[in-house]
Each structure stands twice: as structure tokens, then as C-alpha cells.
Design a protein around this motif. Structure first.
Motif, PDB file in Angstrom:
ATOM      1  N   ARG A  96       2.077 -93.684 -59.730  1.00  0.00           N
ATOM      2  CA  ARG A  96       3.513 -93.901 -59.552  1.00  0.00           C
ATOM      3  C   ARG A  96       3.800 -95.179 -58.790  1.00  0.00           C
ATOM      4  NH1 ARG A  96       4.195 -88.017 -58.071  1.00  0.00           N
ATOM      5  NH2 ARG A  96       4.724 -88.709 -55.972  1.00  0.00           N
ATOM      6  N   GLY A  97       2.724 -95.971 -58.537  1.00  0.00           N
ATOM      7  CA  GLY A  97       2.911 -97.249 -57.865  1.00  0.00           C
ATOM      8  C   GLY A  97       3.042 -97.163 -56.366  1.00  0.00           C
ATOM      9  N   GLU A  98       2.667 -96.036 -55.778  1.00  0.00           N
ATOM     10  CA  GLU A  98       2.796 -95.865 -54.332  1.00  0.00           C
ATOM     11  C   GLU A  98       1.518 -96.311 -53.628  1.00  0.00           C
ATOM     12  OE1 GLU A  98       4.291 -92.105 -52.982  1.00  0.00           O
ATOM     13  OE2 GLU A  98       5.393 -91.749 -54.852  1.00  0.00           O
ATOM     14  N   ASP A  99       1.667 -96.825 -52.400  1.00  0.00           N
ATOM     15  CA  ASP A  99       0.509 -97.139 -51.573  1.00  0.00           C
ATOM     16  C   ASP A  99      -0.134 -95.836 -51.134  1.00  0.00           C
ATOM     17  OD1 ASP A  99       0.923 -99.881 -51.726  1.00  0.00           O
ATOM     18  OD2 ASP A  99       2.254 -99.897 -49.968  1.00  0.00           O
ATOM     19  N   VAL A 100      -1.463 -95.811 -51.098  1.00  0.00           N
ATOM     20  CA  VAL A 100      -2.179 -94.561 -50.857  1.00  0.00           C
ATOM     21  C   VAL A 100      -3.211 -94.723 -49.747  1.00  0.00           C
ATOM     22  CG1 VAL A 100      -3.790 -92.902 -51.867  1.00  0.00           C
ATOM     23  CG2 VAL A 100      -1.867 -93.728 -53.214  1.00  0.00           C
ATOM     24  N   ASP A 101      -3.210 -93.790 -48.831  1.00  0.00           N
ATOM     25  CA  ASP A 101      -4.254 -93.663 -47.810  1.00  0.00           C
ATOM     26  C   ASP A 101      -4.925 -92.319 -48.064  1.00  0.00           C
ATOM     27  OD1 ASP A 101      -5.815 -93.157 -45.587  1.00  0.00           O
ATOM     28  OD2 ASP A 101      -4.366 -93.945 -44.146  1.00  0.00           O
ATOM     29  N   GLU A 102      -6.044 -92.358 -48.781  1.00  0.00           N
ATOM     30  CA  GLU A 102      -6.661 -91.106 -49.214  1.00  0.00           C
ATOM     31  C   GLU A 102      -7.124 -90.255 -48.029  1.00  0.00           C
ATOM     32  OE1 GLU A 102     -10.042 -89.620 -52.422  1.00  0.00           O
ATOM     33  OE2 GLU A 102      -8.980 -91.516 -52.727  1.00  0.00           O
ATOM     34  N   ALA A 103      -7.564 -90.897 -46.949  1.00  0.00           N
ATOM     35  CA  ALA A 103      -7.981 -90.145 -45.763  1.00  0.00           C
ATOM     36  C   ALA A 103      -6.806 -89.381 -45.169  1.00  0.00           C
ATOM     37  CB  ALA A 103      -8.587 -91.083 -44.725  1.00  0.00           C
ATOM     38  N   ALA A 104      -5.642 -90.020 -45.155  1.00  0.00           N
ATOM     39  CA  ALA A 104      -4.446 -89.358 -44.631  1.00  0.00           C
ATOM     40  C   ALA A 104      -4.028 -88.201 -45.541  1.00  0.00           C
ATOM     41  CB  ALA A 104      -3.304 -90.361 -44.498  1.00  0.00           C
ATOM     42  N   ILE A 105      -4.182 -88.402 -46.857  1.00  0.00           N
ATOM     43  CA  ILE A 105      -3.857 -87.326 -47.805  1.00  0.00           C
ATOM     44  C   ILE A 105      -4.773 -86.133 -47.587  1.00  0.00           C
ATOM     45  CG2 ILE A 105      -3.862 -86.688 -50.245  1.00  0.00           C
ATOM     46  CD1 ILE A 105      -3.006 -89.559 -50.876  1.00  0.00           C
ATOM     47  N   LEU A 106      -6.072 -86.402 -47.380  1.00  0.00           N
ATOM     48  CA  LEU A 106      -7.030 -85.326 -47.135  1.00  0.00           C
ATOM     49  C   LEU A 106      -6.678 -84.560 -45.863  1.00  0.00           C
ATOM     50  CD1 LEU A 106      -9.617 -83.784 -47.751  1.00  0.00           C
ATOM     51  CD2 LEU A 106     -10.909 -85.625 -46.623  1.00  0.00           C
ATOM     52  N   ALA A 107      -6.322 -85.295 -44.817  1.00  0.00           N
ATOM     53  CA  ALA A 107      -5.949 -84.641 -43.559  1.00  0.00           C
ATOM     54  C   ALA A 107      -4.703 -83.788 -43.742  1.00  0.00           C
ATOM     55  CB  ALA A 107      -5.721 -85.695 -42.475  1.00  0.00           C
ATOM     56  N   ASP A 108      -3.741 -84.289 -44.516  1.00  0.00           N
ATOM     57  CA  ASP A 108      -2.514 -83.534 -44.765  1.00  0.00           C
ATOM     58  C   ASP A 108      -2.804 -82.275 -45.567  1.00  0.00           C
ATOM     59  OD1 ASP A 108       0.481 -83.271 -44.914  1.00  0.00           O
ATOM     60  OD2 ASP A 108       0.049 -83.475 -47.046  1.00  0.00           O
ATOM     61  N   ILE A 109      -3.657 -82.382 -46.571  1.00  0.00           N
ATOM     62  CA  ILE A 109      -4.007 -81.212 -47.386  1.00  0.00           C
ATOM     63  C   ILE A 109      -4.671 -80.142 -46.531  1.00  0.00           C
ATOM     64  CG2 ILE A 109      -5.741 -80.451 -49.078  1.00  0.00           C
ATOM     65  CD1 ILE A 109      -4.869 -82.752 -50.861  1.00  0.00           C
ATOM     66  N   ARG A 110      -5.572 -80.556 -45.652  1.00  0.00           N
ATOM     67  CA  ARG A 110      -6.230 -79.576 -44.778  1.00  0.00           C
ATOM     68  C   ARG A 110      -5.233 -78.923 -43.829  1.00  0.00           C
ATOM     69  NH1 ARG A 110     -11.657 -83.262 -43.840  1.00  0.00           N
ATOM     70  NH2 ARG A 110     -12.908 -82.300 -45.498  1.00  0.00           N
ATOM     71  N   ALA A 111      -4.293 -79.727 -43.310  1.00  0.00           N
ATOM     72  CA  ALA A 111      -3.275 -79.173 -42.414  1.00  0.00           C
ATOM     73  C   ALA A 111      -2.379 -78.193 -43.158  1.00  0.00           C
ATOM     74  CB  ALA A 111      -2.446 -80.301 -41.803  1.00  0.00           C
ATOM     75  N   ARG A 112      -2.010 -78.546 -44.395  1.00  0.00           N
ATOM     76  CA  ARG A 112      -1.159 -77.655 -45.192  1.00  0.00           C
ATOM     77  C   ARG A 112      -1.900 -76.368 -45.548  1.00  0.00           C
ATOM     78  NH1 ARG A 112       1.141 -81.725 -49.654  1.00  0.00           N
ATOM     79  NH2 ARG A 112       1.982 -79.819 -50.560  1.00  0.00           N
ATOM     80  N   ASP A 113      -3.192 -76.478 -45.864  1.00  0.00           N
ATOM     81  CA  ASP A 113      -3.986 -75.281 -46.145  1.00  0.00           C
ATOM     82  C   ASP A 113      -3.957 -74.337 -44.937  1.00  0.00           C
ATOM     83  OD1 ASP A 113      -4.663 -76.249 -48.631  1.00  0.00           O
ATOM     84  OD2 ASP A 113      -6.740 -76.748 -48.109  1.00  0.00           O
ATOM     85  N   HIS A 114      -4.141 -74.916 -43.760  1.00  0.00           N
ATOM     86  CA  HIS A 114      -4.164 -74.092 -42.548  1.00  0.00           C
ATOM     87  C   HIS A 114      -2.826 -73.399 -42.337  1.00  0.00           C
ATOM     88  CE1 HIS A 114      -5.115 -72.747 -38.505  1.00  0.00           C
ATOM     89  NE2 HIS A 114      -3.984 -73.287 -38.091  1.00  0.00           N
ATOM     90  N   ARG A 115      -1.728 -74.151 -42.488  1.00  0.00           N
ATOM     91  CA  ARG A 115      -0.407 -73.543 -42.317  1.00  0.00           C
ATOM     92  C   ARG A 115      -0.171 -72.453 -43.348  1.00  0.00           C
ATOM     93  NH1 ARG A 115       1.472 -78.936 -41.330  1.00  0.00           N
ATOM     94  NH2 ARG A 115       2.159 -79.119 -43.492  1.00  0.00           N
ATOM     95  N   ASP A 116      -0.531 -72.740 -44.603  1.00  0.00           N
ATOM     96  CA  ASP A 116      -0.267 -71.784 -45.682  1.00  0.00           C
ATOM     97  C   ASP A 116      -1.074 -70.498 -45.524  1.00  0.00           C
ATOM     98  OD1 ASP A 116       1.502 -73.546 -46.842  1.00  0.00           O
ATOM     99  OD2 ASP A 116       0.064 -74.332 -48.285  1.00  0.00           O
ATOM    100  N   MET A 117      -2.318 -70.637 -45.067  1.00  0.00           N
ATOM    101  CA  MET A 117      -3.184 -69.463 -44.982  1.00  0.00           C
ATOM    102  C   MET A 117      -3.003 -68.677 -43.685  1.00  0.00           C
ATOM    103  SD  MET A 117      -6.777 -70.706 -46.781  1.00  0.00           S
ATOM    104  CE  MET A 117      -6.971 -72.221 -45.839  1.00  0.00           C
ATOM    105  N   SER A 118      -2.456 -69.313 -42.650  1.00  0.00           N
ATOM    106  CA  SER A 118      -2.352 -68.642 -41.355  1.00  0.00           C
ATOM    107  C   SER A 118      -0.950 -68.141 -41.036  1.00  0.00           C
ATOM    108  CB  SER A 118      -2.817 -69.583 -40.237  1.00  0.00           C
ATOM    109  OG  SER A 118      -1.992 -70.737 -40.166  1.00  0.00           O
ATOM    110  N   ARG A 119       0.039 -68.452 -41.887  1.00  0.00           N
ATOM    111  CA  ARG A 119       1.387 -67.993 -41.573  1.00  0.00           C
ATOM    112  C   ARG A 119       1.448 -66.465 -41.651  1.00  0.00           C
ATOM    113  NH1 ARG A 119       3.217 -70.671 -47.109  1.00  0.00           N
ATOM    114  NH2 ARG A 119       3.010 -68.908 -48.526  1.00  0.00           N
ATOM    115  N   ALA A 120       2.330 -65.894 -40.828  1.00  0.00           N
ATOM    116  CA  ALA A 120       2.446 -64.439 -40.753  1.00  0.00           C
ATOM    117  C   ALA A 120       3.110 -63.853 -41.993  1.00  0.00           C
ATOM    118  CB  ALA A 120       3.230 -64.043 -39.504  1.00  0.00           C
ATOM    119  N   ASN A 121       4.048 -64.594 -42.586  1.00  0.00           N
ATOM    120  CA  ASN A 121       4.824 -64.101 -43.720  1.00  0.00           C
ATOM    121  C   ASN A 121       4.246 -64.635 -45.024  1.00  0.00           C
ATOM    122  OD1 ASN A 121       6.799 -63.400 -45.596  1.00  0.00           O
ATOM    123  ND2 ASN A 121       8.467 -63.694 -44.139  1.00  0.00           N
TER     124      ASN A 121
END
Length: 211
Positions: free
Chosen positions: A146-171
């Protein structure tokens, strides 16, 4: 027929959902877009941390807004992982999803709690996974396309953070339903993943109808 597809961010469940819906002549709903839409509305209001405002936006959500290309942005995706933790938002969007699933001729819904919460009686349930590194690579390719600048390391960190939030939420945490079949797409291209998913759905639907 209702097909539930769950899995973490960038696992390929959205692409599979669209192709499976077309294959079986069903409607498709990317339920993550609902949360992205609420998040984007809140970002525009600088109220991403306000659960009550999120519920307000969820109740007023216009389905036409789901076509907004900004919903595919990284900001909307990260925001969706935040607002999806709010019970008020989840409740407001619950009925929207169930109504969609119940309308003829049926539907394919992909998200994080379809098989466990939204459609626990779905005819077939898939839990689609891939390694965090592969998911980051795919997301980076998508953004570069899509022509966006990409920092793959930052994307990986975000994915891991989102996984943690998604799997650990109470609801309604992200997890496979007890009767879901797990499909690991790490080493599969889109066509191979689709073929594997259709084989699973065919087997599950035949089994359910002959039980």
C-alpha cells in the motif's frame, strides 16, 4: 450454514473467510472491522481510553463505515485490540454479529471469539494460527504493497502485544473453541491454506449433518 473462523492478528483468517464465503455462497463478516471502526471513531475523538464512549460508538455504528480504507491502518488495528477489551463495547457489538450470522443463507464470520461466544453452535469452527514472525512478515508485505513505510520489528512487537492483550483479557479471550479444528498457516501460501480449510469445513459439516 454458519462457519466460525478465529485466530490472532495477521494469521490469514480474513483472507480465508472471504474465500470460504465465496466458495459456499455465504455472506462474510470480518468482525475485527467492527472493533477497528469503533477504535477509529474514538481515535478521531481522542477518546481511545474511554470505554463508555466506545460503547456509544458501537451502538451507533453504520455498517457502511466498514468499507472505509482507513480501517486497515495499523492505528485502527492497534486501537481495535484496546477497545475489544471493554465489556461495554463487546456487548454492544454482540447482537450485530449474531443477527448477521442468522440471516439466510448463512455466513462466515472471522474474529477472535466467534466460535466461543458469538456463534457457539456454528456448523464448522476453525482456529487459524501462524508464528508471530510469519504474521509480522505478512503484515509488512501488505503495508509495503500500500506504499507505507514499514518497520517490521515494530510490527512484530505490536503483534506480540496484541496477542497478549487478546489472550489475557477477562471478557471473551482469544482461544480455540473446544470443538474447533486448528489450522497452522505458517508454512502455507494462500491457496494451500484455502484448500486445507475447505477440506476441514467439508469434513465438519458432513459429520454434523450425519450425526
Amino acid at each position: 450454514m454458519i462457519i466460525a473462523i478465529d485466530g490472532p492478528a495477521a494469521s490469514g483468517k480474513g483472507t480465508l473467510g472471504r474465500r470460504i464465503a465465496a466458495h459456499y455462497g455465504l455472506r462474510h463478516l470480518d468482525t475485527g472491522l467492527l472493533y477497528r471502526a469503533v477504535a477509529l471513531k474514538l481515535i478521531h475523538r481522542d477518546m481511545l481510553d474511554d470505554a463508555d464512549a466506545g460503547a456509544e460508538e458501537a451502538r451507533a455504528l453504520d455498517p457502511a463505515f466498514l468499507a472505509d480504507p482507513m480501517l486497515r491502518s495499523e492505528a485502527a488495528g492497534a486501537g481495535a485490540s484496546i477497545v475489544s477489551v471493554y465489556p461495554q463495547v463487546r456487548q454492544a457489538l454482540l447482537e450485530f454479529q449474531r443477527r448477521f450470522a442468522s440471516e439466510a443463507p448463512g455466513a462466515v464470520l472471522d474474529g477472535r471469539d466467534i466460535g466461543t461466544v458469538i456463534c457457539p453452535d456454528a456448523d464448522a469452527k476453525l482456529f487459524v494460527i501462524a508464528s508471530a514472525e510469519e504474521r509480522a512478515r505478512r503484515r509488512a508485505l501488505e503495508l509495503r504493497g500500500r506504499g507505507e513505510d514499514v518497520d517490521e520489528a515494530a510490527i512484530l512487537a505490536d503483534i506480540r502485544a496484541r496477542d497478549h492483550r487478546d489472550m489475557s483479557r477477562a471478557n471473551a479471550p482469544l482461544k480455540a473453541a473446544d470443538d474447533a479444528v486448528t489450522l497452522d498457516t505458517t508454512a502455507l501460501d494462500a491457496d494451500a491454506a484455502f484448500a486445507a480449510a475447505v477440506a476441514i469445513v467439508d469434513r465438519l459439516v458432513v459429520k454434523a449433518r450425519t450425526a
